[in-house]
Design a protein around this motif. Structure first.
Motif, PDB file in Angstrom:
ATOM      1  N   GLY A   1      43.049   2.639  31.480  1.00  0.00           N
ATOM      2  CA  GLY A   1      42.449   2.740  30.154  1.00  0.00           C
ATOM      3  C   GLY A   1      40.947   2.877  30.292  1.00  0.00           C
ATOM      4  O   GLY A   1      40.379   2.544  31.327  1.00  0.00           O
TER       5      GLY A   1
ATOM      6  N   PHE B   1      49.034   1.585  29.431  1.00  0.00           N
ATOM      7  CA  PHE B   1      47.799   2.225  29.009  1.00  0.00           C
ATOM      8  C   PHE B   1      47.180   1.424  27.867  1.00  0.00           C
ATOM      9  O   PHE B   1      47.801   1.219  26.825  1.00  0.00           O
ATOM     10  CB  PHE B   1      48.089   3.660  28.556  1.00  0.00           C
ATOM     11  CG  PHE B   1      46.911   4.333  27.903  1.00  0.00           C
ATOM     12  CD1 PHE B   1      45.684   4.428  28.574  1.00  0.00           C
ATOM     13  CD2 PHE B   1      47.011   4.860  26.623  1.00  0.00           C
ATOM     14  CE1 PHE B   1      44.596   5.039  27.966  1.00  0.00           C
ATOM     15  CE2 PHE B   1      45.927   5.473  26.015  1.00  0.00           C
ATOM     16  CZ  PHE B   1      44.720   5.564  26.691  1.00  0.00           C
TER      17      PHE B   1
ATOM     18  N   GLU C   1      50.930   2.122  25.510  1.00  0.00           N
ATOM     19  CA  GLU C   1      52.198   2.560  26.079  1.00  0.00           C
ATOM     20  C   GLU C   1      52.432   1.848  27.392  1.00  0.00           C
ATOM     21  O   GLU C   1      51.500   1.607  28.174  1.00  0.00           O
ATOM     22  CB  GLU C   1      52.159   4.073  26.313  1.00  0.00           C
ATOM     23  CG  GLU C   1      53.504   4.648  26.713  1.00  0.00           C
ATOM     24  CD  GLU C   1      53.534   6.172  26.608  1.00  0.00           C
ATOM     25  OE1 GLU C   1      52.569   6.748  26.072  1.00  0.00           O
ATOM     26  OE2 GLU C   1      54.511   6.766  27.082  1.00  0.00           O
TER      27      GLU C   1
ATOM     28  N   ILE D   1      55.236   7.675  32.430  1.00  0.00           N
ATOM     29  CA  ILE D   1      53.907   7.669  31.800  1.00  0.00           C
ATOM     30  C   ILE D   1      53.143   8.927  32.167  1.00  0.00           C
ATOM     31  O   ILE D   1      52.513   9.562  31.321  1.00  0.00           O
ATOM     32  CB  ILE D   1      53.106   6.426  32.252  1.00  0.00           C
ATOM     33  CG1 ILE D   1      53.623   5.167  31.576  1.00  0.00           C
ATOM     34  CG2 ILE D   1      51.610   6.625  31.971  1.00  0.00           C
ATOM     35  CD1 ILE D   1      52.930   4.802  30.306  1.00  0.00           C
TER      36      ILE D   1
ATOM     37  N   PRO E   1      54.483  11.260  28.830  1.00  0.00           N
ATOM     38  CA  PRO E   1      53.964  10.175  27.982  1.00  0.00           C
ATOM     39  C   PRO E   1      54.479  10.346  26.567  1.00  0.00           C
ATOM     40  O   PRO E   1      54.574  11.471  26.069  1.00  0.00           O
ATOM     41  CB  PRO E   1      52.446  10.366  28.061  1.00  0.00           C
ATOM     42  CG  PRO E   1      52.244  11.782  28.484  1.00  0.00           C
ATOM     43  CD  PRO E   1      53.418  12.152  29.312  1.00  0.00           C
TER      44      PRO E   1
ATOM     45  N   SER F   1      53.123   8.841  23.928  1.00  0.00           N
ATOM     46  CA  SER F   1      52.023   8.791  22.955  1.00  0.00           C
ATOM     47  C   SER F   1      51.028   9.911  23.213  1.00  0.00           C
ATOM     48  O   SER F   1      50.699  10.222  24.353  1.00  0.00           O
ATOM     49  CB  SER F   1      51.320   7.447  23.042  1.00  0.00           C
ATOM     50  OG  SER F   1      50.029   7.553  22.501  1.00  0.00           O
TER      51      SER F   1
ATOM     52  N   THR G   1      47.975   8.536  25.051  1.00  0.00           N
ATOM     53  CA  THR G   1      48.155   8.417  26.488  1.00  0.00           C
ATOM     54  C   THR G   1      48.001   9.781  27.145  1.00  0.00           C
ATOM     55  O   THR G   1      47.305   9.932  28.154  1.00  0.00           O
ATOM     56  CB  THR G   1      49.562   7.871  26.811  1.00  0.00           C
ATOM     57  OG1 THR G   1      49.834   6.780  25.951  1.00  0.00           O
ATOM     58  CG2 THR G   1      49.654   7.430  28.255  1.00  0.00           C
ATOM     59  N   GLU G   2      48.627  10.748  26.541  1.00  0.00           N
ATOM     60  CA  GLU G   2      48.582  12.081  27.109  1.00  0.00           C
ATOM     61  C   GLU G   2      47.148  12.593  27.183  1.00  0.00           C
ATOM     62  O   GLU G   2      46.704  13.102  28.214  1.00  0.00           O
ATOM     63  CB  GLU G   2      49.426  13.030  26.249  1.00  0.00           C
ATOM     64  CG  GLU G   2      49.604  14.384  26.891  1.00  0.00           C
ATOM     65  CD  GLU G   2      50.417  15.319  26.008  1.00  0.00           C
ATOM     66  OE1 GLU G   2      51.178  14.821  25.156  1.00  0.00           O
ATOM     67  OE2 GLU G   2      50.274  16.541  26.184  1.00  0.00           O
TER      68      GLU G   2
ATOM     69  N   TYR H   1      44.503  10.827  27.398  1.00  0.00           N
ATOM     70  CA  TYR H   1      43.745  10.088  28.409  1.00  0.00           C
ATOM     71  C   TYR H   1      44.086  10.572  29.803  1.00  0.00           C
ATOM     72  O   TYR H   1      43.202  10.875  30.605  1.00  0.00           O
ATOM     73  CB  TYR H   1      44.011   8.585  28.288  1.00  0.00           C
ATOM     74  CG  TYR H   1      43.202   7.780  29.262  1.00  0.00           C
ATOM     75  CD1 TYR H   1      41.822   7.631  29.084  1.00  0.00           C
ATOM     76  CD2 TYR H   1      43.796   7.172  30.370  1.00  0.00           C
ATOM     77  CE1 TYR H   1      41.066   6.903  29.976  1.00  0.00           C
ATOM     78  CE2 TYR H   1      43.036   6.448  31.278  1.00  0.00           C
ATOM     79  CZ  TYR H   1      41.672   6.311  31.070  1.00  0.00           C
ATOM     80  OH  TYR H   1      40.932   5.605  31.953  1.00  0.00           O
TER      81      TYR H   1
END
Ligand SMILES: Nc1ncnc2c1ncn2[C@@H]1O[C@H](COP(=O)(O)OP(=O)(O)OP(=O)(O)O)[C@@H](O)[C@H]1O
Ligand SMILES: [Mg+2]
Lengths: 267, 321, 290
Positions: free
Chosen positions: A56, A234, A242, A249, A253, A255, A258-259, A261
């Motif tokens: 993160g 994450f 997530e 992940i 992913p 979310s 998340t993707e 990031y």
């Protein structure tokens, strides 16, 4: 958004079997620095003898989360916690604190050798535990070997630890944590100050010690999470966006955040 | 959100530190308790010692003159005035010279000279009071008596009442000069620290405006370091008000209000030091302790003030005095 | 703005001269400051060196006003008083320093304690003399070494407490956390890791405080009193070097004056040695903050 344990274990299970599968369980964790809430309702589990990574952007609460696991946050006067952290089904808040921290060791971002000799750095934790002094030098050697450091330092055990390279110091800190035989090892960005060689040595090491230890690692480095971890979570602005096995992940992913990031669109 | 937190439990005792830590905490807190008790005790004891005189003379003690151990009539006004005159006289001299010295060290001297000069001046701070007193009594006072004071008496005395005194040597003038020398290192050291803390870009900003070096120093750097400088002056004032033995050795001794700079007299601290072993009655002793009480109150006020001033400058801890 | 650039050459000249004058004055001030130092030290050495010889250090004072004799009892007394003061001041001072840095943190009580410490550093030492006079000298009916040492010890406490707090705070937080993270209890972290890391600074603070109390005179007038003989008991009056200097400086004899300079020279030398050690060891503790 957040993923409950059931999503991973798929079927309904009793709490007892959850405790068997999971070394660490976190339930509804809220964390405050004074009036600032740094973590929002975190629930997540760490499986025994696996490496669980948290990624993160900076300031999202990764270190804060990690530090609650061995109650390191209690050294921050204004910090306050709500929620459950269970180690083998028992709340860490009910454990005697030094004893908890021996079971749940921690390695920090910047290596922190004690201002002592290499030998004493590791022996210190053993002495604190009251380990018989005749056993100490054997255990020191064993821990240094486990941390893949023995060959490099065996001739200068009496020298000050501050003379070691950054990577060696970090492995020394890992050896120091391993010396007291922790059940869980927490690592907060252990490689962020290291070069690629130092980093890969630590990664190899983590893969070796997970045989005997549950590992939770915080990292800035997504490749690192992908390389070493079995599960990845994450974090974003204090929320666990997530959590899933690492492959999912990074490949699928669920979310958008998340993707974004992991594909480097922000952070 | 905070209200509905069913999962937080009150920490159980065993969850806190182990036995060693409890002993450690108790021990350290006991030490702190003892020390604070000593501090409180100091206040209590001084009040207690002064009490007979406080009861007898009341607040009038502060505004009356007259010090007569035989008839037990006491008034501390001359000593209060003496304390203020000596302290502020010395501060006036040492403040100006000390601040300018600090400016010279940080702004004018080349880098390689700054360290040694600072160190030499700090060395002055390590000379014990009694040695300053010795120098004042045996060297400075006779020197003043034979030269400066004679000149002042002859040339200024007829025109100004404050200079119309006899050249005793020891007296206000000697005490003020010696105390000023004692205060110099403190003021130089602390103001220098304040000046060094002025950020680089503040200095460079001044030069970028095309100002001359002196204008930058006097118009920008010194005002910027104002808090630290004022803090150092207030700390030095606290020291000046309480300085005992050097003043006791050089001020000569006297119980009346000073009229000239060459008069002899006492400050609150020096009267205690010089008269303590001469006391002939309990009331006399108590009157001396009353002087101590006044001194204690004054210095505490000044030091608390200094603490907050200095802290404002340099964060929670202030710097070394 | 623009008009500023059009300063006439006259004001420009004045500005230049003002700078020369200003810096000139600061230079003069510096010379005065250094001059004060050198005249005192120079005079002390010039007058004192002649008084110092072997007898001066190992003999008792001669009969009043006579030549010869020494200050051995004062030196011994100083040693005893300073030792007693260290027994009182070091544990209490370090304890308070540890409390402020390691335990109290930012609590309200801590800030009260901190203000108390800083205030007490500034309380005139003679006040501590009054305190000990009433709690020890008057009840026991005698001036004594114990009383003198106690007064000096109390003076030491806040000085040591503050330097200890300051240097302990220089120890990186990460060392403490690393210690706690391997399960070391707090007291072991403090004594095994933090104090050793700050050792140089703590010692420095101790030297500073000892140097400071070794030069104290005023509180001793009310507590130790001074005398002419070798100390025989901790419960009797005891001589001390600054009391001796005071007595000799005030006496009418040239011999005494000379011996006062001699004693002062020894005292200043001892204390300056302390300052030198201080300077050397602060180098170490600067390095520590990195
Ligand atoms: N002692 C503290 N007091 C107040 N706020 C804090 C404290 N420590 C951290 N925070 C805040 O809590 C949030 C989370 O901080 P944390 O250190 O956990 O972030 P992080 O994810 O580890 O970041 P990084 O990747 O930079 O290490 C941040 O907003 C931070 O400013
Ligand atoms: Mg972090």
């Amino acid at each position: 958004m957040e993923v409950r344990d059931t999503d991973i274990l798929m079927s309904d299970q009793s709490a007892v079997s959850l405790d068997q599968a999971y070394k660490l369980r976190v339930n509804g964790l809220n964390f405050y620095y004074g009036s600032f809430q740094a973590l929002h309702d975190i629930s997540v589990n760490a499986e025994k003898n696996r490496i669980t990574a948290f990624i993160g952007p900076s300031g999202c609460g990764k270190s804060t989360f990690l530090r609650t696991l061995n109650r390191m946050h209690e050294e921050t006067p204004e910090a306050r916690v709500e929620g459950e952290v269970l180690l083998d089904g028992e709340s860490v808040f009910d454990r005697e604190i030094s004893e908890l921290r021996r079971s749940v060791g921690m390695v920090f971002q910047r290596s922190t050798p004690f201002p002592k000799s290499i030998f004493e750095n590791i022996a210190y934790g053993l002495r604190i535990r009251g380990v018989d002094s005749s056993l100490i030098s054997g255990l020191v050697e064993q821990s240094l070997k486990r941390a893949n450091l023995w060959e490099e330092v065996k001739d200068k055990l009496k020298k000050s630890a501050s003379g070691l390279s950054g990577g060696q110091q970090q492995r020394l800190c890992i050896a120091r944590a391993l010396a007291v035989n922790p059940e869980v090892l927490l690592l907060d960005e252990p490689c962020s100050a290291l070069d690629p060689i130092g980093t890969s040595k630590i990664e190899e090491l983590l893969l070796e010690i997970k045989e005997s230890c549950t590992i939770v690692i915080v990292t800035h480095n997504m490749q690192q999470a992908a390389r070493v971890s079995d599960y990845t979570g994450f974090f974003l602005s204090g929320k666990l966006i997530e959590f899933n096995n690492t492959k999912s992940i990074f490949e699928t992913p669920s979310s958008k955040l998340t993707e974004d990031y992991i594909t480097g669109r922000f952070g | 959100m905070i209200a509905e937190a069913p999962l937080t439990r009150p920490r159980e005792k065993k969850a806190r530190g182990g036995r060693g830590d409890r002993i450690y905490h108790v021990l350290i807190k006991a030490i702190v308790g003892v020390v604070l008790a000593i501090f409180a005790g100091v206040f209590t004891v001084v009040v207690f010692g002064a009490w007979p005189a406080v009861k007898r003379f009341g607040p009038g003690f502060l505004i009356h003159t007259g010090w007569d151990p035989v008839h037990l009539v006491f008034g501390a006004l001359p000593f209060i005035v003496g304390t203020i005159l000596v302290a502020f006289g010395a501060m006036f001299l040492a403040g100006g010279i000390g601040l300018m010295t600090a400016v010279c060290i940080t702004e004018l001297l080349p880098r390689w000279l700054q360290g040694p000069v600072t160190y030499l001046i700090e060395l002055l701070a390590f000379i014990p009071s009694v040695v300053y007193g010795l120098f004042g009594l045996l060297v400075l006072a006779p020197f003043l008596q034979e030269t400066v004071e004679v000149w002042i008496m002859e040339h200024l005395g007829p025109h100004f009442e404050v200079f119309n005194g006899a050249p005793y040597g020891v007296g206000y003038m000697s005490a003020i000069l010696i105390l000023a020398i004692m205060l110099l290192p403190l003021i130089v050291t602390l103001s220098r620290e304040a000046l060094v803390l002025v950020p680089r870009d503040v200095r460079e900003g001044g030069y970028a405006l095309g100002l001359q070096k002196w204008d930058v120093v006097w118009g920008i750097i010194v005002p910027y370091a104002r808090n630290g400088i004022v803090g150092s002056l207030v700390l030095a004032l606290g020291r000046a008000l309480g300085e005992t033995i050097a003043v006791a050795m050089t001020i000569g001794g006297g119980y009346s209000l000073p009229k000239t700079v060459m008069d002899q007299g006492y400050t609150l601290a020096s009267v205690i030091a010089n008269e303590f072993n001469e006391v002939s009655s309990d009331m006399y002793l108590s009157a001396l302790i009353y002087c101590g009480l006044i001194l204690l109150v004054i210095t505490v006020v000044v030091n608390v003030l200094a603490y907050f001033l200095v802290r404002r400058l340099s964060g929670a801890h202030g710097f070394k005095a | 703005m623009a008009s500023k650039h059009k300063t006439s050459s006259r004001t420009g000249n004045w500005r230049k001269w003002r700078g020369v004058l200003g810096f000139g004055l600061t230079g003069v001030a510096t010379l005065i400051s250094l001059g004060a130092l050198f005249s005192i030290l120079g005079y002390l050495i010039h007058q004192g060196i002649g008084a110092i010889n072997w007898n001066f250090i190992v003999r008792e004072p001669a009969a009043v006003g006579e030549a010869g004799g020494g200050i051995a009892p004062s030196l011994l007394g100083t040693l005893i008083l300073v030792s007693i003061s260290m027994v009182v001041g070091i544990p209490l001072g370090i304890g308070v320093g540890i409390y402020l840095s390691e335990i109290a943190g930012g609590t309200r009580f801590a800030s009260v304690a901190r203000i108390a410490i800083n205030t007490f550093i500034g309380v005139p030492s003679i006040i501590m003399g009054i305190f000990v006079y009433f709690i020890l000298v008057k009840p026991t009916n005698t001036f004594s070494a114990i009383a003198g040492g106690l007064a000096l010890g109390i003076i030491m406490i806040p000085i040591i407490a503050r330097t200890t707090e300051d240097v302990l705070r220089l120890v990186p937080k990460s060392i403490r956390e690393a210690g706690l993270a391997i399960g070391a209890p707090k007291w072991r972290v403090t004594f095994d890791l933090v104090l050793p890391a700050a050792r140089a600074g703590v010692i420095t603070g101790g030297i500073l405080a000892v140097a400071r109390v070794a030069g104290e005179t005023a509180p001793l007038i009310l507590t130790a009193l001074g005398n002419e003989y070798y100390p025989t008991s901790l419960f009797k009056p005891i001589d001390e070097i600054t009391l001796r200097i005071l007595k000799y400086a005030r006496g009418p004899y040239d011999v005494w004056h000379q011996q006062a300079y001699g004693a002062a020279l020894i005292l200043v030398f001892g204390v300056a040695l302390g300052s030198l050690l201080l300077r050397l060891s602060t180098r170490d503790h600067d390095a520590l903050s990195r």
